[in-house]
Design a protein around this motif. Structure first.
Motif, mmCIF file in Angstrom:
data_model
loop_
_atom_site.group_PDB
_atom_site.id
_atom_site.type_symbol
_atom_site.label_atom_id
_atom_site.label_comp_id
_atom_site.label_asym_id
_atom_site.label_seq_id
_atom_site.Cartn_x
_atom_site.Cartn_y
_atom_site.Cartn_z
ATOM 1 N N ILE A 1 0.905 -1.192 0.033
ATOM 2 C CA ILE A 1 -0.056 -0.141 -0.029
ATOM 3 C C ILE A 1 0.844 1.211 -0.082
ATOM 4 N N GLN A 2 0.628 2.172 -1.000
ATOM 5 C CA GLN A 2 1.577 3.299 -1.104
ATOM 6 C C GLN A 2 0.659 4.593 -0.954
ATOM 7 N N GLY A 3 1.246 5.630 -0.255
ATOM 8 C CA GLY A 3 0.117 6.807 -0.307
ATOM 9 C C GLY A 3 1.187 7.728 0.826
ATOM 10 N N GLU A 4 0.726 8.969 0.495
ATOM 11 C CA GLU A 4 1.293 9.931 1.552
ATOM 12 C C GLU A 4 0.909 9.826 2.799
ATOM 13 N N SER A 5 1.654 10.391 3.921
ATOM 14 C CA SER A 5 1.181 10.406 5.142
ATOM 15 C C SER A 5 -0.019 10.693 5.516
ATOM 16 N N GLY A 6 -0.718 9.918 6.209
ATOM 17 C CA GLY A 6 -2.017 10.512 6.766
ATOM 18 C C GLY A 6 -3.416 10.082 5.961
ATOM 19 N N THR A 7 -2.815 9.342 4.617
ATOM 20 C CA THR A 7 -4.068 9.011 3.731
ATOM 21 C C THR A 7 -4.903 7.585 4.121
ATOM 22 N N GLY A 8 -4.286 7.100 5.300
ATOM 23 C CA GLY A 8 -5.400 6.080 5.807
ATOM 24 C C GLY A 8 -4.669 4.437 5.215
ATOM 25 N N LYS A 9 -3.645 4.392 5.170
ATOM 26 C CA LYS A 9 -2.913 3.099 4.751
ATOM 27 C C LYS A 9 -3.290 2.059 5.517
ATOM 28 N N GLU A 10 -3.158 2.219 6.807
ATOM 29 C CA GLU A 10 -3.804 1.322 7.952
ATOM 30 C C GLU A 10 -5.210 0.695 7.757
ATOM 31 N N LEU A 11 -6.128 1.705 7.742
ATOM 32 C CA LEU A 11 -7.522 1.660 7.353
ATOM 33 C C LEU A 11 -7.612 0.615 6.058
ATOM 34 N N ALA A 12 -6.785 0.648 5.006
ATOM 35 C CA ALA A 12 -6.900 -0.095 3.965
ATOM 36 C C ALA A 12 -6.500 -1.434 4.186
ATOM 37 N N ALA A 13 -5.318 -1.712 5.048
ATOM 38 C CA ALA A 13 -4.987 -3.046 5.289
ATOM 39 C C ALA A 13 -5.955 -3.540 6.438
ATOM 40 N N ARG A 14 -6.556 -2.955 7.185
ATOM 41 C CA ARG A 14 -7.562 -3.453 7.788
ATOM 42 C C ARG A 14 -8.777 -3.932 7.376
ATOM 43 N N ALA A 15 -9.069 -3.340 6.115
ATOM 44 C CA ALA A 15 -10.332 -3.401 5.391
ATOM 45 C C ALA A 15 -9.833 -5.070 4.542
ATOM 46 N N ILE A 16 -8.705 -5.103 4.309
ATOM 47 C CA ILE A 16 -8.481 -6.399 3.668
ATOM 48 C C ILE A 16 -8.474 -7.435 4.472
ATOM 49 N N HIS A 17 -7.655 -7.148 5.725
ATOM 50 C CA HIS A 17 -7.949 -8.469 6.653
ATOM 51 C C HIS A 17 -9.421 -8.920 7.073
ATOM 52 N N GLN A 18 -10.274 -7.774 7.267
ATOM 53 C CA GLN A 18 -11.700 -7.984 7.673
ATOM 54 C C GLN A 18 -12.407 -8.651 6.397
ATOM 55 N N GLN A 19 -12.146 -8.633 5.412
ATOM 56 C CA GLN A 19 -12.905 -9.026 4.096
ATOM 57 C C GLN A 19 -12.127 -10.393 3.812
ATOM 58 N N SER A 20 -11.095 -10.922 4.306
ATOM 59 C CA SER A 20 -10.426 -12.450 4.146
ATOM 60 C C SER A 20 -11.103 -13.228 4.991
ATOM 61 N N ASP A 21 -10.398 -14.474 4.348
ATOM 62 C CA ASP A 21 -10.878 -15.704 5.429
ATOM 63 C C ASP A 21 -9.883 -15.650 6.537
ATOM 64 N N ARG A 22 -8.993 -14.876 6.914
ATOM 65 C CA ARG A 22 -8.003 -14.844 7.991
ATOM 66 C C ARG A 22 -8.781 -13.884 9.151
ATOM 67 N N SER A 23 -10.031 -13.243 8.732
ATOM 68 C CA SER A 23 -10.749 -12.230 9.749
ATOM 69 C C SER A 23 -10.889 -12.623 11.135
ATOM 70 N N GLY A 24 -11.084 -14.028 11.340
ATOM 71 C CA GLY A 24 -11.161 -14.568 12.747
ATOM 72 C C GLY A 24 -9.814 -14.687 13.440
ATOM 73 N N SER A 25 -8.899 -14.473 12.686
ATOM 74 C CA SER A 25 -7.274 -14.455 13.348
ATOM 75 C C SER A 25 -6.870 -13.329 13.565
ATOM 76 N N PRO A 26 -5.635 -13.054 14.068
ATOM 77 C CA PRO A 26 -5.207 -11.547 14.671
ATOM 78 C C PRO A 26 -4.706 -10.823 13.335
ATOM 79 N N MET A 27 -4.695 -9.742 13.694
ATOM 80 C CA MET A 27 -3.911 -8.828 12.556
ATOM 81 C C MET A 27 -3.211 -7.924 13.626
ATOM 82 N N VAL A 28 -1.766 -8.058 13.221
ATOM 83 C CA VAL A 28 -0.654 -7.455 14.168
ATOM 84 C C VAL A 28 -0.141 -6.300 13.356
ATOM 85 N N SER A 29 -0.200 -5.134 13.573
ATOM 86 C CA SER A 29 0.421 -4.026 13.275
ATOM 87 C C SER A 29 1.697 -3.500 13.859
ATOM 88 N N VAL A 30 2.744 -3.348 13.116
ATOM 89 C CA VAL A 30 3.910 -2.813 13.202
ATOM 90 C C VAL A 30 4.304 -1.587 12.429
#
Length: 468
Positions: free
Chosen positions: A162-191
């Motif tokens: 995911i590429q974009g300027e600071s403050g554009t919501g890159k982590e929100l996009a990552a969470r949307a991918i996780h939540q819509q995936s088959d892995r949504s019942g497992s943890p998402m770890v952000s670093v």
């Protein structure tokens, strides 16, 4: 089945829209006015309300406050920036221009209902007016394309960059991918790779064995192991040291990690999503980022559009931040003035969504009445505006060419400085103009006007003219 209420006084349009929605598996009720809708139906029982703007009696925008947490879409045959801004600033989630395209209106409805939690009205009522912290909104072309890509890539285990300027919501996009995936019942770890000291990054990501280094008194799992079965989100991956990049590459190639100080590798099942505001391809060419890792990451790219390119989406996002800030600060629900809405759309937003959120929270704290004005937003618009003025001086043109001030026809001396012009303009016009109008004509905020007065020692006009 999602429930939709149509409020439209023209029976032909109301019937046609009802048939369209019912054919697409929606449960539909309809009314001819706001009064009829509120007297016959419980507005909170619906997933969405679609209302005409101009109705007999009260306007359709009155339903926004009456419906509270239920999203309202406004239909209008007066499709323009002004009508859109007016509807959005009152809290409408979207607007539809009549005559509407069937496919477009169905896509808009499906998107809104999906973002607001589908048919789960119990969840909606429990949440009250709270808005999800991880919700992305937007209806501009760039965001529709982004939503489509997220939906497609979420069904796979592909690595995403995911590429974009600071403050554009890159982590929100990552969470949307996780939540819509088959892995949504497992943890998402952000670093955030930039927030961890270089000496500790490998231990944090991959873990370590007891005695691997000074202070390693016991064995410890790394963040990659903690995400086993789920998703690992590495923000600011461009800041990752080269040695850690080599370890990460092995993890992507083999699906294995080795703790610092360990001999054996451990198999892990983790989907990687990375994000950066930097140009990784350029960094790879200069040796600051591993080229082989870059191509491993570059399976699917998502580009986050900057806020300044999202047009009317800005008002929708601002409405959500305004509601959250009012709730957080215990303030009555405020609204944006028309000038504030237009300023937000025109402003460059170098800090993107994060800057917008901070500006709105600051405005809620400072507000003395029910409206958020441009001044309260505190946007630093002076530099750009005054730079334009300075450029006009350099080219020899009048600095107030677009105003109706008498000075318009005067050609300033070639050696007149920006401060000289500012002083002359203020002194010659402050007796006939308020501070707000002076600032507006100069293209700056009242705060900037006050600061420049202090700098140049220009006295304020007499009190008898304060309310001109």
């Amino acid at each position: 089945m999602s429930r939709i209420l149509i409020v439209e006084d023209e029976s032909i349009i109301r019937s046609a829209l009802r048939r369209l929605l019912e054919r697409n598996s929606y449960s539909v009720d309809d009314a001819g006015s706001v009064d009829e809708a509120t007297s016959q139906f419980n507005l909170n029982d619906y997933n969405l309300i679609i209302s005409d703007l101009r109705l007999p009696g009260a306007p359709g925008t009155d339903l926004i406050n009456l419906a509270k947490a239920v999203p309202v879409v406004i239909m209008t045959s007066y499709a323009s920036m002004r009508s859109a801004v007016d509807a959005m600033k009152l809290g409408a989630v979207d607007y539809i221009a009549k005559p509407f395209d069937h496919e477009e209106i169905l896509e808009t409805i499906a998107s809104i209902i999906k973002l607001r939690g589908g048919d789960d009205k119990t969840a909606d009522r429990n949440a009250g007016a709270q808005l999800p912290e991880n919700q992305m909104v937007g209806n501009c072309a760039a965001m529709r394309n982004l939503f489509s890509r997220i939906h497609k890539v979420a069904r796979t285990d592909a690595t995403v960059l995911i590429q974009g300027e600071s403050g554009t919501g890159k982590e929100l996009a990552a969470r949307a991918i996780h939540q819509q995936s088959d892995r949504s019942g497992s943890p998402m770890v952000s670093v955030n790779c930039a927030s961890i000291p270089e000496t500790l990054i490998e231990s944090e990501l991959f873990g370590h064995e007891k005695g691997a280094f000074t202070g390693a008194d016991s064995a410890r799992n790394g963040l990659i192991e903690a995400a086993n079965g789920g998703t690992l989100f590495l923000d600011e991956i461009g800041e990752l040291p080269l040695e850690a990049q080599a370890r990460l590459l092995r993890f992507l190639q083999e699906g294995e990690i080795r703790r610092v100080g360990a001999v054996k590798s451990t198999h892990v099942d983790v989907r990687l999503i990375a994000a950066t505001h930097r140009n990784l391809k350029a960094l790879a060419k200069t040796g600051e980022f591993r080229e082989d890792l870059y191509y491993r990451l570059y399976v699917m790219e998502l580009q986050m559009p900057p806020l300044r390119e999202r047009g009317e989406d800005i008002i929708e996002i601002a409405q959500q931040f305004l509601q959250k800030s009012c709730e957080k600060l215990g303030s009555p629900l405020l609204s944006f003035s028309a000038d504030a809405c237009e300023t937000m759309i025109r402003y460059n937003w170098p800090g993107n969504v994060r800057e917008l959120q901070n500006a709105i929270e600051r405005a809620v704290i400072l507000a003395d009445d029910h409206h958020i004005t441009t001044d309260l937003l505190g946007l630093d618009i002076e530099c750009g505006s005054l730079a334009e003025l300075e450029s006009s001086f350099a080219s020899g043109h009048s600095l107030v060419a677009e105003t109706d001030i008498d000075l318009r026809e005067r050609r300033p001396e070639q050696n007149l400085s920006l401060d000289d012009y500012f002083q002359r303009f203020v002194l010659e016009n402050q007796d006939s103009m308020s501070e707000t109008k002076l600032a507006k004509k100069l293209g700056i905020s009242r705060k900037c006007l006050w600061e420049r007065r202090q700098k140049l020692g220009i006295p304020r006009k007499s009190k008898e003219h304060n309310n001109v």
